[in-house]
Design an enzyme around this catalytic site. Sequence first.
Site, PDB file in Angstrom:
ATOM      1  N   PHE A 158      23.501  23.758  63.381  1.00 16.99           N
ATOM      2  CA  PHE A 158      23.427  22.708  62.365  1.00 16.99           C
ATOM      3  C   PHE A 158      23.057  21.364  62.990  1.00 16.99           C
ATOM      4  O   PHE A 158      23.624  20.326  62.638  1.00 16.99           O
ATOM      5  CB  PHE A 158      24.741  22.571  61.587  1.00 16.99           C
ATOM      6  N   ILE A 159      22.094  21.360  63.912  1.00 21.23           N
ATOM      7  CA  ILE A 159      21.745  20.148  64.642  1.00 21.23           C
ATOM      8  C   ILE A 159      20.615  19.405  63.929  1.00 21.23           C
ATOM      9  O   ILE A 159      19.460  19.836  63.940  1.00 21.23           O
ATOM     10  CB  ILE A 159      21.339  20.467  66.093  1.00 21.23           C
ATOM     11  N   SER A 160      20.959  18.293  63.318  1.00 20.28           N
ATOM     12  CA  SER A 160      19.973  17.455  62.639  1.00 20.28           C
ATOM     13  C   SER A 160      19.045  16.815  63.656  1.00 20.28           C
ATOM     14  O   SER A 160      19.494  16.359  64.714  1.00 20.28           O
ATOM     15  CB  SER A 160      20.674  16.367  61.820  1.00 20.28           C
ATOM     16  N   ALA A 180      42.122  17.382  74.850  1.00 19.00           N
ATOM     17  CA  ALA A 180      40.947  16.564  74.526  1.00 19.00           C
ATOM     18  C   ALA A 180      40.337  15.928  75.762  1.00 19.00           C
ATOM     19  O   ALA A 180      39.173  15.511  75.739  1.00 19.00           O
ATOM     20  CB  ALA A 180      41.333  15.476  73.514  1.00 19.00           C
ATOM     21  N   GLU A 245      30.215   6.631  61.390  1.00 20.55           N
ATOM     22  CA  GLU A 245      29.432   7.747  60.874  1.00 20.55           C
ATOM     23  C   GLU A 245      29.823   8.062  59.430  1.00 20.55           C
ATOM     24  O   GLU A 245      28.963   8.313  58.580  1.00 20.55           O
ATOM     25  CB  GLU A 245      29.637   8.982  61.739  1.00 20.55           C
ATOM     26  N   GLU A 370      38.123  18.797  53.447  1.00 19.37           N
ATOM     27  CA  GLU A 370      39.466  19.184  53.865  1.00 19.37           C
ATOM     28  C   GLU A 370      39.914  18.378  55.080  1.00 19.37           C
ATOM     29  O   GLU A 370      41.080  17.964  55.184  1.00 19.37           O
ATOM     30  CB  GLU A 370      39.512  20.684  54.162  1.00 19.37           C
TER      31      GLU A 370
END
Length: 380
Positions: A158-160, A180, A245, A370
């Site tokens: 799903f890389i724009s 993280a 974003e 969600e």
Amino acid sequence: MIPRTLFSSEHEDYRRLTQRFLADEVLPFHAQWEKEKRVPREIWRRAGELGLLLPCIPEEYGGYGADRLYSMVIGEEYMGSGASGLGIGFGVHALVAGYILHYGSEQQKQTWLPKMVSGEAIGSIAMTEPNTGSDLQAVKTRAVRDGDDYVITGSKTFISNGVQSDLVVVVCKTGTTGTARDISLIIVESGRDGYAKSQPLEKIGLHAQDTCMLFFDNVRVPCSNLLGPEEGKGFGQLMRDLAWERISGAIGFQAQAEAALRHTVDYTKGRTVFGKPVFDFQNSRFKLAELKTEIQIGRSWVDSCMELALRNELTPEAAAMAKHWTAELSLRVVEECLQLHGGNGYMTEYPIARLFLDTRGNRIWGGSREVMKEIIARTL
């Protein structure tokens, strides 16, 4: 609509320039670009030439050093016009430039930002993987240090801007702590050995926005491609920029809702049923009045968030609320407006049908609804 107070006369001049660019050089050709699944590179360069790509980048890197309201104008006009190929693609490009500006070395800034401002280089960011979705800490793409290089292995989806991108900021693991602190951001240039791109993915909508999978098979890049002074800072870098974003997404979603209402008011006033315009039926007018009211609420909230963003006071939960509200608003408004078009609403020659296809992803990209609810719920 209630008058807006955010924009100066200079911002409105910039809006008119954007509108002329869209009317003359984009909208007449956008349907063809949807068939080709990409916006031609010459349009990227033309937008850069006009200052309609990255106006907020500082002058020393080729930009105008403009405030973020100029980016807001671009987002509203691109998405509101139906030029989703530009709205999404240029938006992702701007996010990548922001990562380089905020976290990159001086060499990285000098190498990439002037080319990104001009449209010569196209940027993308590779977060999502086939089995991770919105869970960034679960990424499996790994970068292993080998001397002065990183060796990257993994895949992204799903890389724009993926197909045409000249550089991609890859979210990958450089540590083994299981936290993280393992996440880093590394720039990978197109043309590296072992770096491959799929054909454009077949999507429900946003057809002019090229979207693909990326594959990294022992791709070797210099350690100087790391964003930031040290490994393990990627998750924090992502979190700090996700609020922007998401408000950028909300700006576009709000513009889509406003465009849907505008198209539908015009359509219902010109479409005659049972001897009178559809607009003259009380049901039509009342439905449009409801939608206008909801759209005004969305606009007021987005504008309020932008005021916070300009003061660097926009919180993650406020951005999440804006993204969640406007995503739901855009889908609800487009659905109701399509119904008022009757059978013509199902025909893609009408803007409302294309909006119906393009807005469904609003609940997903930039964090699913969600995830937005979870972020909001943590503040209760």
